[in-house]
Design a protein around this motif. Structure first.
Motif, short mmCIF file in Angstrom:
data_model
loop_
_atom_site.label_atom_id
_atom_site.label_comp_id
_atom_site.label_asym_id
_atom_site.label_seq_id
_atom_site.Cartn_x
_atom_site.Cartn_y
_atom_site.Cartn_z
N MET A 143 -11.95 7.95 -40.19
CA MET A 143 -11.03 9.47 -40.40
C MET A 143 -11.43 10.73 -39.91
O MET A 143 -12.68 10.93 -39.74
CB MET A 143 -10.83 9.40 -42.11
N GLU A 147 -10.71 17.64 -42.81
CA GLU A 147 -9.31 17.81 -42.92
C GLU A 147 -8.79 17.05 -44.21
O GLU A 147 -9.35 16.11 -44.53
CB GLU A 147 -8.57 17.21 -41.60
N ILE A 149 -6.18 14.53 -45.50
CA ILE A 149 -5.53 13.53 -44.83
C ILE A 149 -4.77 12.79 -46.23
O ILE A 149 -4.92 12.82 -47.13
CB ILE A 149 -6.32 12.61 -44.11
N SER A 152 -2.37 7.22 -44.40
CA SER A 152 -1.58 6.78 -43.15
C SER A 152 -2.45 7.43 -41.88
O SER A 152 -2.36 6.96 -40.72
CB SER A 152 -0.25 7.35 -43.04
N ASP A 153 -3.56 8.38 -42.20
CA ASP A 153 -4.49 9.03 -41.31
C ASP A 153 -5.59 8.22 -41.11
O ASP A 153 -6.47 8.38 -40.24
CB ASP A 153 -4.61 10.32 -41.56
N LYS A 155 -7.98 5.02 -40.13
CA LYS A 155 -8.15 3.90 -39.19
C LYS A 155 -8.81 2.79 -39.94
O LYS A 155 -9.17 2.58 -40.93
CB LYS A 155 -9.01 4.29 -37.94
N LYS A 255 -1.89 1.17 -45.64
CA LYS A 255 -3.20 1.51 -45.32
C LYS A 255 -4.06 1.27 -46.71
O LYS A 255 -5.15 0.75 -46.63
CB LYS A 255 -3.52 2.86 -44.61
#
Length: 339
Positions: A143, A147, A149, A152-153, A155, A255
């Motif tokens: 990630m 930020e 997040i 969905s952001d 990995k 996710k």
């Protein structure tokens, strides 16, 4: 309202609880330290907690309860928390003081922009002094840093990467909204603590800071392998509660669903390997019963877990299969020093 509440469950912790408490005091009035004496009888844990409470009356609360185990101590800490955010610090662990100040500053910066995240994530460090070994677990590949997040952001998590109790700070009200209540007289409930709230998490924030030092190596430590095997019924109880607490396969966010399958698979793998390593017919039967329980409770989730690489490995049968299982576990432990 305090910025952060830190619950420190203590049970006969007089030899090391000072380090945990002192590591929190660096935040001054921004922190609320809730020392929960879980019926200590062998030392002066309660006396030490009360001493800190008297010295820092606006920062420290010391609460005594009848022995209910680590989970009940966390429940008590959460019940008495007034902070915007909530974190658990085990009494034999500690925060890096500079890192804790950085984390507090990040949380304050978010508040200045009227942002309150559901989960704040920082790194933790496996600290094994007996081998002079420190292994930080970071998430920079998963990630973005600094930020706000959503799931969905995120990995892909690597096999050794999980969001453990050590790495997360939850928004306090979220923990209450998900009706989190850990079982009494049960070890390993930190897995429930970090797992059950996940479907309620909508916003996340990651700071690449080595905050939590997770002490490994005491012979009487609950994660000592021999002790874990002796408490296999408690490990299995936690495992089953995690299976029950949420319909993972019904989650809309892919996710989040994928990560929860990964985490549950890891816990099932730990339960399985411990049963195998015990070498008893009784525990081998308990291993099989666990997988049957998962299948009976949620066939779709059972298939998802079974079809992961780790889940497939746990299905290996016979002496060779069990040897492969245990070998993989041993290699992972040597690399990451998790007990």
């Amino acid at each position: 309202m305090k910025l952060l509440s830190v619950a420190i469950p203590c049970y006969n912790s007089s030899a090391y609880m000072h380090n945990a408490i002192e590591s929190c005091l660096v935040l001054g009035e921004d922190v609320e330290i809730i020392i929960v004496d879980d019926g200590s009888a062998k030392d002066n844990t309660l006396e030490i907690g009360k001493r800190y409470e008297a010295e820092y009356p606006t920062i420290v609360k010391c609460i005594h309860q009848e022995n209910g185990g680590h989970g009940q101590a966390v429940n008590t800490g959460l019940k008495n928390s007034t902070g915007l955010y909530f974190k658990v610090l085990d009494s034999d662990d500690w925060f890096d003081k500079d890192a804790l100040v950085q984390v507090a500053n990040e949380l304050k910066a978010l508040l200045k922009h009227n942002q309150v995240v559901d989960m704040f994530i920082a790194n933790y460090v496996y600290d094994k002094p007996s081998e002079n070994k420190q292994t930080p677990i970071r998430y920079t590949n998963i990630m973005p840093t600094n930020e706000v997040i959503g799931w969905s952001d995120m990995k892909r998590f690597l096999p050794h990467q999980n969001l453990l109790m050590h790495s997360v700070i939850y928004r306090t009200q979220l923990l209450r909204d998900c009706n989190l209540e850990l079982p009494k007289h049960t070890f390993y409930v930190d897995n429930i603590f970090v797992y059950q709230p996940l479907p309620y998490v909508k916003t996340l924030y990651y700071a690449d800071i080595n905050l939590y030092h997770y002490f490994i190596g005491r012979e009487d430590q609950s994660v000592n392998e021999k002790i874990m095997i002796s408490r296999i019924d408690q490990q299995l109880r936690v495992n089953k509660i995690m299976i029950e607490c949420c319909d993972v396969m019904a989650l809309e966010n892919e996710k989040c669903r994928q990560y929860m399958i990964k985490y549950l698979t890891m816990i099932c793998a730990v339960s399985t390997v411990l049963c195998v390593k015990s070498g008893t017919a009784e525990n081998l039967a308990k291993k099989d019963e666990l997988w049957q329980y998962l299948k009976a409770h949620n066939k779709e989730l059972y298939r998802a877990v079974k079809h992961t690489a780790m889940g497939a490995a746990m299905q290996l049968d016979g002496k060779l299969g069990r040897k492969i299982m245990v070998t993989g576990y041993t290699i992972a432990n040597k690399i990451f020093a998790f007990n």
